[in-house]
Design an enzyme around this catalytic site. Structure first.
Site, short mmCIF file in Angstrom:
data_model
loop_
_atom_site.label_atom_id
_atom_site.label_comp_id
_atom_site.label_asym_id
_atom_site.label_seq_id
_atom_site.Cartn_x
_atom_site.Cartn_y
_atom_site.Cartn_z
N GLU A 252 0.84 -1.21 0.00
CA GLU A 252 0.00 0.00 0.00
C GLU A 252 0.87 1.25 0.00
O GLU A 252 0.67 2.16 -0.78
CB GLU A 252 -0.91 -0.02 1.23
N THR A 380 0.57 7.24 9.65
CA THR A 380 0.72 8.69 9.85
C THR A 380 2.17 9.15 9.64
O THR A 380 3.10 8.35 9.65
CB THR A 380 0.31 9.10 11.30
#
Ligand SMILES: Cc1cc2nc3c(=O)[nH]c(=O)nc-3n(C[C@H](O)[C@H](O)[C@H](O)COP(=O)(O)OP(=O)(O)OC[C@H]3O[C@@H](n4cnc5c(N)ncnc54)[C@H](O)[C@@H]3O)c2cc1C
Length: 399
Positions: A252, A380
């Site tokens: 991803e 993040t």
């Protein structure tokens, strides 16, 4: 360093460019496609790509991909971005980006036969059931339980931020199958049907919408209340899901970010600033010119960071903190570009596409709001910084 392509790579680049030029509908080429409003032309474009096995170009040919080398994929992505056509990853969604590659590596033959054609044709949309209310960055602490009962698993728990769950036929779910094992060792991967062929939700599955600050309904909360799933839907080995998921996350992450698209946005802003000089739409040019120049240099740096990752992959190396550096830098750059655009356009920047007064088809407003999520989705910025600090710089862990 010489970044020129070989004659063969140049020929391939031309093939991609010519194909997009002749086949991709022009209203998909503004760099600002709206998935929900332009679904018809997107499906059309996708079926043209499918005829060339270009929906999932990196997949092996035996599974319907084009078996492209890393360099060919890079050129393909680069040309798609340069032509402002929708990225293949965008068209194929998580099915192409994450689920297919996971099934190709870890799935049973039956799972591959059953699911890969639907992913490639676009008939089946998939979602990724990883994050939970208490488990995002610390994903291994997830609590959704699956208990083996005869030939089934029975699932109870909750997922959150699940992109496209409201439209998906299937979820790739990460759940706890051994609560007594250390947290990384009791997790498994299951394929969960979200609805049947007629669109009826699977008994016990409920999906509740979450709207993002850009006003779009992309993600959801998903609840599981005694949901029964056949045990043959287990992907790979039981309790080994964490180790497979780490691969999935790498896949991803390596797909996130396009320096070429960012460069085009900066060029668009620059053209816009020049064209509107002194007419009140753009703030005093003398104060934004340095910012635009800085953003342009940053897009060049982003391109170099991406080149590094691709070069490593082409040499058979596995990028690690290097991929985190690209993700971190490009996603924060998206926000800086949006801030520059917003500051440059003043009140016009705040108008959405639907306003007759909006400029650049409301792109700045959308980018400003949507790019907030860029530094959260897929891990993040703080988590990427931790990876760069520990694995890249060799600093000790912070705990
Ligand atoms: C647009 C979007 C789409 C998404 N789609 C999906 C999806 O389809 N499927 C899915 O499963 N998830 C999805 N997510 C969820 C996403 O993966 C998580 O939001 C992300 O991993 C962060 O987890 P969290 O929200 O629980 O934040 P937390 O992990 O609670 O973090 C809160 C804050 O603490 C910081 N922090 C946490 N741990 C550390 C640490 N060790 N060191 C330093 N700082 C730390 C974080 O950086 C953050 O600033 C999506 C998110 C977004 C924004």
């Amino acid at each position: 360093m010489d970044f020129r392509f070989t004659p063969e790579e140049e020929a391939f680049r031309k093939e991609v460019r010519d194909f997009i030029e002749s086949e991709c509908p022009s209203d998909l080429r503004g760099g600002d496609v709206n998935f929900f409003q332009q679904i018809g032309p997107l499906v059309q474009w996708r079926s043209k790509l499918a005829q060339k096995n270009w929906v999932a170009p990196a997949w092996p040919k035996e599974y319907g991909g084009a078996g492209m080398t890393i360099m060919e994929q890079f050129i393909y992505n680069l040309e798609t971005a340069r032509s402002r056509a929708p990225a293949p990853i965008y068209l194929g969604g998580l099915g192409v980006a994450v689920v297919g590659p996971t099934l190709i590596i870890y799935g049973s033959e039956e799972q591959k036969k059953k699911h890969i054609p639907g992913i490639l044709s676009g008939q089946h949309i998939w979602c990724q059931g990883f994050s939970e209310p208490g488990s995002g960055s610390d994903l291994a602490s997830l609590q959704t339980r699956a208990v083996r009962d005869g030939d089934d698993y029975v699932i109870n728990g909750q997922k959150i931020w699940t992109t496209l769950a409201h439209l998906s036929q299937y979820m790739l779910l990460l759940c706890r199958t051994d609560p007594d094992a250390p947290k990384h060792k009791g997790i498994s991967y299951l394929i969960v049907p979200m609805r049947d062929e007629s669109g009826q939700p699977t008994p016990g599955v409920s999906v509740r919408p979450l709207y993002n600050m850009a006003g779009t309904h992309e993600f959801n909360e998903v609840f599981f209340d005694n949901v029964r799933v056949p045990a043959k839907n287990l992907v790979g080995e039981e309790h080994r899901g964490w180790y497979m998921a780490v691969t999935t996350l790498d896949i991803e992450r390596s797909n996130i970010g396009s320096a070429v698209g960012q460069q085009q946005t900066v060029e668009d802003l620059t053209r816009f600033a020049s064209a509107n000089k002194g007419n009140g739409v753009v703030r005093d040019l003398s104060s934004v010119r340095y910012e635009l120049a800085e953003r342009f240099i940053e897009t060049e740096a982003a391109l170099m960071l991406s080149n590094r990752v691709v070069t490593m992959q082409a040499k058979g190396m596995i990028p690690n903190y290097e991929a985190s550096a690209v993700k971190l830098y490009s996603m924060e750059l998206n926000q800086r570009i949006a801030n520059t655009g917003m500051g440059m356009m003043g009140l016009y920047g705040q108008l959405s596409r639907s306003s007759k007064w909006s400029q650049l088809r409301g792109r700045v407003e959308f980018m400003y709001l949507r790019s907030v999520a860029n530094t959260i989705e897929g891990g993040t910025s703080e988590i990427q910084r931790n990876i760069v600090a520990q694995r890249g710089l060799g600093l000790p862990r912070n705990d």
